[in-house]
Design an enzyme around this catalytic site. Structure first.
Site, PDB file in Angstrom:
ATOM      1  N   ASN A  19      -6.769   3.016   8.274  1.00  0.00           N
ATOM      2  CA  ASN A  19      -5.920   4.190   8.057  1.00  0.00           C
ATOM      3  C   ASN A  19      -6.780   5.470   8.089  1.00  0.00           C
ATOM      4  OD1 ASN A  19      -4.500   6.306   6.742  1.00  0.00           O
ATOM      5  ND2 ASN A  19      -3.094   4.820   5.844  1.00  0.00           N
ATOM      6  N   ASP A  21      -6.006   8.515   7.722  1.00  0.00           N
ATOM      7  CA  ASP A  21      -5.728   9.496   6.660  1.00  0.00           C
ATOM      8  C   ASP A  21      -6.521   9.178   5.395  1.00  0.00           C
ATOM      9  OD1 ASP A  21      -3.720  11.143   8.000  1.00  0.00           O
ATOM     10  OD2 ASP A  21      -2.562   9.291   8.018  1.00  0.00           O
ATOM     11  N   LYS A  22      -6.674   7.886   5.099  1.00  0.00           N
ATOM     12  CA  LYS A  22      -7.514   7.507   3.956  1.00  0.00           C
ATOM     13  C   LYS A  22      -8.967   7.884   4.231  1.00  0.00           C
ATOM     14  CE  LYS A  22      -5.109   3.378   2.305  1.00  0.00           C
ATOM     15  NZ  LYS A  22      -5.309   1.933   2.128  1.00  0.00           N
ATOM     16  N   ASP A  86      -6.683  -0.164  -1.584  1.00  0.00           N
ATOM     17  CA  ASP A  86      -5.281  -0.561  -1.465  1.00  0.00           C
ATOM     18  C   ASP A  86      -4.490   0.302  -2.435  1.00  0.00           C
ATOM     19  OD1 ASP A  86      -3.654  -2.228   0.180  1.00  0.00           O
ATOM     20  OD2 ASP A  86      -2.973  -3.218  -1.636  1.00  0.00           O
ATOM     21  N   THR A  87      -3.464   0.932  -1.897  1.00  0.00           N
ATOM     22  CA  THR A  87      -2.725   1.923  -2.678  1.00  0.00           C
ATOM     23  C   THR A  87      -1.250   1.585  -2.693  1.00  0.00           C
ATOM     24  OG1 THR A  87      -4.326   3.654  -2.189  1.00  0.00           O
ATOM     25  CG2 THR A  87      -2.120   4.392  -2.750  1.00  0.00           C
ATOM     26  N   GLY A 179       1.746   9.781   4.346  1.00  0.00           N
ATOM     27  CA  GLY A 179       2.496   8.759   3.604  1.00  0.00           C
ATOM     28  C   GLY A 179       3.607   9.364   2.763  1.00  0.00           C
ATOM     29  N   LYS A 201      -5.709  18.092  -3.577  1.00  0.00           N
ATOM     30  CA  LYS A 201      -5.291  16.698  -3.816  1.00  0.00           C
ATOM     31  C   LYS A 201      -6.501  15.873  -4.249  1.00  0.00           C
ATOM     32  CE  LYS A 201      -3.323  12.552  -1.717  1.00  0.00           C
ATOM     33  NZ  LYS A 201      -2.967  11.810  -0.496  1.00  0.00           N
ATOM     34  N   HIS A 206      -4.990   9.923  -7.285  1.00  0.00           N
ATOM     35  CA  HIS A 206      -5.196   8.508  -7.632  1.00  0.00           C
ATOM     36  C   HIS A 206      -6.459   7.974  -6.939  1.00  0.00           C
ATOM     37  CE1 HIS A 206      -2.529   9.230  -4.232  1.00  0.00           C
ATOM     38  NE2 HIS A 206      -2.971   8.121  -3.687  1.00  0.00           N
ATOM     39  N   ARG A 207      -6.639   8.380  -5.672  1.00  0.00           N
ATOM     40  CA  ARG A 207      -7.791   7.880  -4.905  1.00  0.00           C
ATOM     41  C   ARG A 207      -9.091   8.453  -5.471  1.00  0.00           C
ATOM     42  NH1 ARG A 207      -5.482   8.356  -0.513  1.00  0.00           N
ATOM     43  NH2 ARG A 207      -4.973   6.149  -0.435  1.00  0.00           N
TER      44      ARG A 207
HETATM   45  P1  ITT Z   1      -5.422  -0.107   5.207  1.00  0.00           P
HETATM   46  O1  ITT Z   1      -4.832  -1.349   4.606  1.00  0.00           O
HETATM   47  O2  ITT Z   1      -5.995  -0.328   6.572  1.00  0.00           O
HETATM   48  O3  ITT Z   1      -6.382   0.576   4.295  1.00  0.00           O
HETATM   49  P2  ITT Z   1      -2.704   0.924   4.921  1.00  0.00           P
HETATM   50  O4  ITT Z   1      -2.029   2.194   5.377  1.00  0.00           O
HETATM   51  O5  ITT Z   1      -2.042  -0.373   5.260  1.00  0.00           O
HETATM   52  O6  ITT Z   1      -4.227   0.962   5.449  1.00  0.00           O
HETATM   53  P3  ITT Z   1      -2.235   0.534   2.078  1.00  0.00           P
HETATM   54  O7  ITT Z   1      -1.626  -0.794   2.241  1.00  0.00           O
HETATM   55  O8  ITT Z   1      -3.141   0.793   0.950  1.00  0.00           O
HETATM   56  O9  ITT Z   1      -3.004   0.995   3.403  1.00  0.00           O
HETATM   57  O10 ITT Z   1      -1.169   1.708   2.055  1.00  0.00           O
HETATM   58  C1  ITT Z   1       0.019   1.708   1.554  1.00  0.00           C
HETATM   59  C2  ITT Z   1       0.821   2.876   2.067  1.00  0.00           C
HETATM   60  O11 ITT Z   1       0.941   3.773   0.979  1.00  0.00           O
HETATM   61  C3  ITT Z   1       0.229   3.723   3.209  1.00  0.00           C
HETATM   62  O12 ITT Z   1       0.550   3.228   4.467  1.00  0.00           O
HETATM   63  C4  ITT Z   1       0.882   5.060   2.953  1.00  0.00           C
HETATM   64  O13 ITT Z   1       2.183   5.083   3.469  1.00  0.00           O
HETATM   65  C5  ITT Z   1       0.956   5.091   1.453  1.00  0.00           C
HETATM   66  N1  ITT Z   1      -0.179   5.797   0.864  1.00  0.00           N
HETATM   67  C6  ITT Z   1      -1.422   5.327   0.592  1.00  0.00           C
HETATM   68  N2  ITT Z   1      -2.175   6.295   0.040  1.00  0.00           N
HETATM   69  C7  ITT Z   1      -1.392   7.388  -0.045  1.00  0.00           C
HETATM   70  C8  ITT Z   1      -1.576   8.704  -0.501  1.00  0.00           C
HETATM   71  O14 ITT Z   1      -2.740   9.103  -1.001  1.00  0.00           O
HETATM   72  N3  ITT Z   1      -0.548   9.548  -0.416  1.00  0.00           N
HETATM   73  C9  ITT Z   1       0.638   9.177   0.081  1.00  0.00           C
HETATM   74  N4  ITT Z   1       0.897   7.965   0.546  1.00  0.00           N
HETATM   75  C10 ITT Z   1      -0.112   7.066   0.494  1.00  0.00           C
END
Ligand code: ITT
Length: 236
Positions: A19, A21-22, A86-87, A179, A201, A206-207
């Site tokens: 991702n 954006d992360k 993982d978020t 997201g 941010k 949270h991150r």
């Molecule tokens: P990776 O597993 O490759 O890291 P992913 O997008 O699948 O990428 P997650 O399962 O952790 O990662 O993400 C869950 C979703 O939550 C992600 O696709 C976004 O839509 C949302 N998300 C994660 N972090 C966020 C943030 O800081 N702000 C807003 N939405 C977020």
């Protein structure tokens, strides 16, 4: 590419995420903590891999991703830390959903993945008419690393988490972020994440809380292995 430059005590961190954006958020968070960190996204080292999230918890999936990337790259980069995030967005009135399924919340046809917009629209639709909009964002970071020390190379694993409390707006607000950012209103600021610059941010997210906790743990691990951190600029 040497993965640790022991002369300068540099520590290579590979972000175990697909991702972008992360990556954009994690890179300054880590690099601002210590100039000793050299941070690489997977695409920057020519690795393109998607890891299926099969665990039922954020912790489980974060560890799964960090371990998978560590194992994939350990031979190529003997000394490095694989760091996964993982978020999940946890909404009280939805019994914690979308939670671990945040990336795959909106129902789609087989083989299709929802966009951020699909997920946001599905969330707003699911909460139509619901007065309790309390929610929290939670990030779990997992680190799996192999580093050199005066006593020889050592392996470690660690997890850390960060939580921010807020609520889900009635409609998207702001243009920044990614997201669910446009619909997550942070209690302490009265703004959605999308109404904040990335620096704003990153100052409270949270991150960033999870990164801070991970750094405390990493610092303990390094100290336990007498790793000299000689860079005088380092705040590590
Ligand atoms: P990776 O597993 O490759 O890291 P992913 O997008 O699948 O990428 P997650 O399962 O952790 O990662 O993400 C869950 C979703 O939550 C992600 O696709 C976004 O839509 C949302 N998300 C994660 N972090 C966020 C943030 O800081 N702000 C807003 N939405 C977020």
């Amino acid at each position: 590419m040497p993965m640790t430059d022991t002369a300068r005590n540099q520590i290579t961190i590979i972000l175990a995420t697909g991702n972008c954006d992360k990556v954009r958020e994690l890179r300054p968070l880590l690099e601002n903590i210590s100039p000793l960190f050299r941070v690489f996204a997977l695409h920057e080292i020519g690795t393109d891999v998607e890891i299926e999230e099969t665990e039922a918890t954020l912790e489980g999936n974060a560890l799964l991703k960090a371990r998978a990337i560590f194992d994939l790259l350990a031979e190529r980069f003997p000394f490095m830390i694989a760091l996964a995030d993982d978020t999940g967005l946890e909404v009280e009135s939805l019994n914690g959903a979308p939670g671990v399924y945040s990336a795959r919340y909106a129902p789609m046809h087989a083989g299709e993945s929802p966009t951020y917009k699909d997920n946001v629209n599905h969330l707003l639709h699911s909460m139509n008419g619901i007065a309790n909009r309390t929610a929290r964002f939670r990030s779990v970071l997992a680190l799996k690393g192999s580093l050199p020390s005066l006593q020889g190379p050592f392996l470690f694993e660690e997890t850390a988490d960060g939580v921010v409390h807020g609520s889900i707006t009635l409609e998207p607000k702001g243009d920044a972020g990614f997201g669910y950012d446009p619909v997550f209103l942070v209690d302490s600021t009265g703004k959605t994440y999308s109404e904040m610059s990335m620096a704003e941010k990153n100052a409270l997210s949270h991150r960033s809380l999870a990164v801070q906790q991970a750094i405390v743990a990493l610092k303990d691990i390094l100290a336990g292995h007498s790793i000299p951190l000689t860079d005088t600029n380092a705040s590590l």
